[in-house]
Write an enzyme that holds these catalytic residues in place. Structure first.
Site, PDB file in Angstrom:
ATOM      1  N   ILE A  74      40.843  49.019  51.010  1.00  7.24           N
ATOM      2  CA  ILE A  74      41.872  48.037  50.693  1.00  7.24           C
ATOM      3  C   ILE A  74      42.810  48.738  49.733  1.00  7.24           C
ATOM      4  O   ILE A  74      42.385  49.345  48.753  1.00  7.24           O
ATOM      5  CB  ILE A  74      41.260  46.756  50.076  1.00  7.24           C
ATOM      6  CG1 ILE A  74      42.359  45.720  49.798  1.00  7.24           C
ATOM      7  CG2 ILE A  74      40.452  47.041  48.827  1.00  7.24           C
ATOM      8  CD1 ILE A  74      41.815  44.363  49.347  1.00  7.24           C
ATOM      9  N   SER A  75      44.093  48.701  50.028  1.00  8.25           N
ATOM     10  CA  SER A  75      45.061  49.495  49.278  1.00  8.25           C
ATOM     11  C   SER A  75      45.179  49.045  47.823  1.00  8.25           C
ATOM     12  O   SER A  75      44.928  47.886  47.481  1.00  8.25           O
ATOM     13  CB  SER A  75      46.448  49.419  49.931  1.00  8.25           C
ATOM     14  OG  SER A  75      46.450  50.065  51.178  1.00  8.25           O
ATOM     15  N   GLN A  76      45.582  49.967  46.991  1.00 11.14           N
ATOM     16  CA  GLN A  76      45.922  49.695  45.601  1.00 11.14           C
ATOM     17  C   GLN A  76      46.973  48.582  45.555  1.00 11.14           C
ATOM     18  O   GLN A  76      47.955  48.622  46.291  1.00 11.14           O
ATOM     19  CB  GLN A  76      46.467  50.974  44.979  1.00 11.14           C
ATOM     20  CG  GLN A  76      46.939  50.868  43.557  1.00 11.14           C
ATOM     21  CD  GLN A  76      47.612  52.159  43.117  1.00 11.14           C
ATOM     22  OE1 GLN A  76      47.757  53.103  43.899  1.00 11.14           O
ATOM     23  NE2 GLN A  76      48.027  52.198  41.861  1.00 11.14           N
TER      24      GLN A  76
END
Length: 231
Positions: A74-76
């Protein structure tokens, strides 16, 4: 804002998943240069802990990427915010809003939910069936009827629903596949990471209406690779 806001029940949390934790994240994004108040507010109100394993809930509102299985992350939150902001600001300059958006790489569904709170129609493609199954469950739980999803090779885009006003890629290839670019409207906008695993840049491509694109570099990023096929 979209007519389908996230339900109030989704905002509940305790301790490290409380609204206070989300407020701290939102404030940190502002401090890190995110300017669009719409994007900051959506991220403030999106329950990121719903998109990761319970064992990682204490880290849900840290500004960092986290694993979601199958070699994906899950992206920053800053990256999600910057990509969303970069997409929207191109339309703000034209006095409008993208109505139909395609996301390549559903992953956990977090980026899709952020976009779905801001645009009328969000289409998202994921090549890993198990990740898409989990994301679809989250979409249902959050009551988002303006999201449509598909299990397919993301490099193919979603030709049956093209053209799209905007496209966002959440995985990095050496270049943006031509088949995806072909699914943009003539004045559409695409935001994507490009480059090798060791050196990636976030770019924005804007159609000039004549079949060419104006490219801008938005900074260094780090994403999982854009792969073909389905799993």
């Amino acid at each position: 804002m979209n007519p389908y806001p996230l339900p109030a029940a989704a905002f509940k949390g305790e301790g490290m998943t409380s609204q206070r934790a989300r407020d701290r994240l939102a404030n940190s994004l502002k401090d890190a240069g995110i300017r669009d108040p719409r994007v900051i507010e959506v991220i403030r109100n999106t329950p990121r802990h719903h998109f990761i394993d319970q064992a990682l809930h204490a880290r849900a509102y840290e500004n960092t990427a986290l694993p979601i299985g199958h070699g994906q992350t899950i992206s920053q939150p800053w990256v999600v915010a910057r990509m969303t902001e970069a997409l929207l600001e191109s339309f703000d300059a034209k006095g409008g809003m993208p109505r139909k958006v395609l996301e390549i790489g559903t992953g956990s569904g977090y980026q899709a939910v952020v976009l779905a709170a801001l645009v009328p129609q969000l289409f998202t493609v994921e090549r890993i069936e198990e990740l898409l199954r989990q994301a679809r469950r989250r979409f249902r739980q959050l009551g988002l009827p303006n999201v449509r999803s598909k299990h397919d090779d993301g490099k193919l885009g979603w030709a049956d629903e093209a053209p799209f006003d905007a496209i966002i890629l959440t995985a990095a290839g050496d270049t943006v596949p031509t088949r995806i670019l072909d699914q943009l409207t003539p004045t559409g906008v695409l935001v994507a990471p490009v480059g090798s695993p060791s050196s990636q840049t976030l770019i924005r491509l804007r159609g000039d209406g004549q079949g060419d694109f104006i490219q801008e570099e938005l900074g260094a990023v780090s994403f999982v690779p854009l792969l073909g096929g389905i799993g």
